[in-house]
Scaffold this active site. Sequence first.
Site, mmCIF file in Angstrom:
data_model
loop_
_atom_site.group_PDB
_atom_site.id
_atom_site.type_symbol
_atom_site.label_atom_id
_atom_site.label_comp_id
_atom_site.label_asym_id
_atom_site.label_seq_id
_atom_site.Cartn_x
_atom_site.Cartn_y
_atom_site.Cartn_z
ATOM 1 N N ASP A 45 -8.674 8.088 41.924
ATOM 2 C CA ASP A 45 -8.998 7.352 41.417
ATOM 3 C C ASP A 45 -10.516 7.858 40.602
ATOM 4 O OD1 ASP A 45 -11.182 7.890 43.270
ATOM 5 O OD2 ASP A 45 -11.299 5.171 43.609
ATOM 6 N N LYS A 99 -36.807 22.760 11.945
ATOM 7 C CA LYS A 99 -36.296 21.983 12.053
ATOM 8 C C LYS A 99 -36.170 20.477 12.166
ATOM 9 C CE LYS A 99 -33.333 21.411 15.756
ATOM 10 N NZ LYS A 99 -32.026 22.129 17.058
ATOM 11 N N GLY A 121 -23.905 24.211 18.197
ATOM 12 C CA GLY A 121 -23.807 25.406 16.979
ATOM 13 C C GLY A 121 -24.171 25.404 15.371
ATOM 14 N N GLN A 143 -33.222 14.850 26.618
ATOM 15 C CA GLN A 143 -33.525 13.631 26.279
ATOM 16 C C GLN A 143 -35.030 13.391 26.995
ATOM 17 O OE1 GLN A 143 -32.025 10.973 24.581
ATOM 18 N NE2 GLN A 143 -33.800 9.626 25.575
ATOM 19 N N HIS A 168 -35.009 23.125 28.754
ATOM 20 C CA HIS A 168 -35.858 22.729 27.527
ATOM 21 C C HIS A 168 -36.819 21.814 26.701
ATOM 22 C CE1 HIS A 168 -34.888 20.974 23.179
ATOM 23 N NE2 HIS A 168 -35.294 20.094 23.788
ATOM 24 N N SER A 221 -25.395 24.563 21.325
ATOM 25 C CA SER A 221 -24.063 23.000 21.802
ATOM 26 C C SER A 221 -23.364 23.400 21.114
ATOM 27 C CB SER A 221 -25.272 22.189 21.935
ATOM 28 O OG SER A 221 -24.315 20.606 22.473
HETATM 29 C C1 R5P Z 1 -32.324 21.319 20.524
HETATM 30 O O1 R5P Z 1 -33.677 21.770 20.449
HETATM 31 C C2 R5P Z 1 -32.447 23.072 21.892
HETATM 32 O O2 R5P Z 1 -33.401 23.555 21.344
HETATM 33 C C3 R5P Z 1 -31.283 23.504 20.608
HETATM 34 O O3 R5P Z 1 -31.577 24.012 19.536
HETATM 35 C C4 R5P Z 1 -30.053 22.152 20.434
HETATM 36 O O4 R5P Z 1 -29.496 22.250 21.302
HETATM 37 C C5 R5P Z 1 -28.750 23.096 20.183
HETATM 38 O O5 R5P Z 1 -28.191 21.966 19.314
HETATM 39 P P1 R5P Z 1 -26.904 22.349 18.866
HETATM 40 O O6 R5P Z 1 -26.024 23.383 18.977
HETATM 41 O O7 R5P Z 1 -26.096 21.586 18.488
HETATM 42 O O8 R5P Z 1 -27.561 22.458 16.685
#
Ligand code: R5P
Length: 292
Positions: A34, A189, A223, A94, A127, A221
């Site tokens: 399962d 950013k 990119g 998070q 992070h 993640s």
């Molecule tokens: C977020 O602030 C992290 O430091 C990375 O910059 C972020 O997780 C990168 O995510 P992605 O590759 O999806 O832009």
Amino acid sequence: MIVVPGPASKELGLKVAEILGVNRIDVEAKFFPDGETYIRFMGEVKGEDLILIQSTYHPQDTHIMQLILLTETALNLGAKTVTVVVPYMAYSRQDKVFRPFEAVSIQTLINLIGRCGASRLLTIDIHEPKVFDGVKIQAENLSAMPAFIDYFLKENLNGAVSFAPDKKAVKMATQIDETLQGGYGWFVKERDRVSGEIKMTCESEFDIKGKNVIVIDDIISSGKTTAMAVRMLKEMGAKRVFSACVHPLLAGNAYEKIIGNGADAVIGTDTIPNKINVVTVAPVIAEAVKLK
Ligand code: R5P
């Protein structure tokens, strides 16, 4: 001391055991029909100071379940202590309430690991290190930057500019710059919390024309962040741009996206096993677990 490489960190665990010159106990992991997780130590752990190494990349929830089952089971089987090493800590982004009524997932995860009886928790370039403030478990955030620096020196990148794709990554960029001495810069950013779209601007006054640049981030993640940084740096006149990250999650076509936007290479550590594991964090972990 024994090392237990969890199912998510088999190779890394093996390397750490080799560096330390200690025995390792493997783990049998499977799923019930399962989908429930089954886990079993393949040897005696009684009386041992046990070092469990288990990253929590995708499928995150399975890897977390394996981690907490292994932690509590080790203690039930008589292990003296359990040090939990989570090279990549899932849910670390998070780390606060961004929108009303949502979970602060990383806090719950850290508490869960502590409640399972782990005496010490080690992570690498989490992070937001502040998430460890005030937690009950002894928690430490290790840095992969010395390992990256060794790599960049071997690749003759002395004098390269270190660049942070957002303000959070500036600390990593400055650490690298202390050795490479090419100067450092950063982008600002902004991310739309609902759509995930990002906007980037360059606030640092820095001439990178004709220079080699290293974009350093904790996570890649989708990119998007790195690809945008690489493209902007190329537009600003950079000669070669190298993308480096501690945790290469590489969701979807992240790698292709970054290369397609002009990066000469994408370099990651082995906190997450994949094709860009150029730098190993095994020595960093081995050193830290030797010190209590
Ligand atoms: C977020 O602030 C992290 O430091 C990375 O910059 C972020 O997780 C990168 O995510 P992605 O590759 O999806 O832009």
